[in-house]
Design an enzyme around this catalytic site. Structure first.
Site, PDB file in Angstrom:
ATOM      1  CG  ASN A  39      -1.860   1.074   1.345  1.00  0.00           C
ATOM      2  OD1 ASN A  39      -1.471   2.199   1.632  1.00  0.00           O
ATOM      3  ND2 ASN A  39      -3.119   0.772   1.138  1.00  0.00           N
ATOM      4  CB  SER A  40       1.677   3.707  -2.625  1.00  0.00           C
ATOM      5  OG  SER A  40       1.877   2.782  -3.662  1.00  0.00           O
ATOM      6  CD  GLN A  41       6.410   8.144   1.128  1.00  0.00           C
ATOM      7  OE1 GLN A  41       7.029   7.755   0.148  1.00  0.00           O
ATOM      8  NE2 GLN A  41       6.912   9.004   1.999  1.00  0.00           N
TER       9      GLN A  41
END
Length: 186
Positions: A39-41
């Site tokens: 889950n991206s930054q």
């Protein structure tokens, strides 16, 4: 507050994380979601969405949708008059992401398992906006071809660099927006 900040405040990241990681939802870094995916930054997601310049009523495609968070954010940005389709190649993540997305009560958004060997959803093209949350080694022409001919925008990390591609008929303009690391596009 801009539309992206509002969407990120309303579509909370913790609802798209594994139970053990939900307490870390405010961490400004990538978090694992299984199957070697992340889950991206949040800061990176916000920057990508701002580059994408999503508007109400648009049709958007989310490639590498994973947990469904970016699909839900796009759905919030396009609103009820728009449409968002997310695709994820890992079957278990696609199913989990679809369940997460369903809890947001945004029926104009869906998340599907990607068809092996097919990048994006060409059968449903063209799209006004395409967001890609995984990194290929080269700009995929098959995604550029799925953009609307009149100003469709693609935001994608390619070989460590964030690209914004704007399509104008058979031509497209590419601008570069910094260095980033993403999981590989498979």
């Amino acid at each position: 507050m801009d539309a992206v900040s509002t969407a990120m405040r309303e579509v909370r990241r913790e609802g798209f994380l594994r139970r053990a990681d939900r307490r870390r939802a405010d961490y400004d870094g990538p978090l694992g979601i299984g199957h070697h995916q992340t889950n991206s930054q949040p800061r990176t997601v916000a920057e990508m969405l701002r580059l994408l310049d999503v508007r109400a009523g648009q049709r958007a495609l989310d490639v590498g949708a994973g947990s469904g968070w970016t699909t839900a954010l796009l759905a919030r940005l396009v609103g009820q008059t728009g449409e968002v389709r997310g695709v994820e190649i890992v079957p278990e993540l696609a199913q989990w992401g679809a369940r997460n997305l369903a809890r947001t009560d945004q029926p104009w958004a869906s998340l599907l398992e990607a068809e092996p060997g097919v990048l994006g959803l060409p059968a449903h093209a063209p799209y006004d906006r395409i967001l890609v949350s995984a990194e290929p080694d080269r700009l995929p022409g098959e995604l550029v071809a799925q953009l609307d001919l009149d100003g469709g925008i693609l935001v994608i990390p390619v070989a460590g660099e964030m690209l914004r591609v704007v399509r104008h008929g058979d031509e497209h303009e590419v601008t570069r927006h910094g260095r980033y690391r993403f999981v590989p596009l498979v």
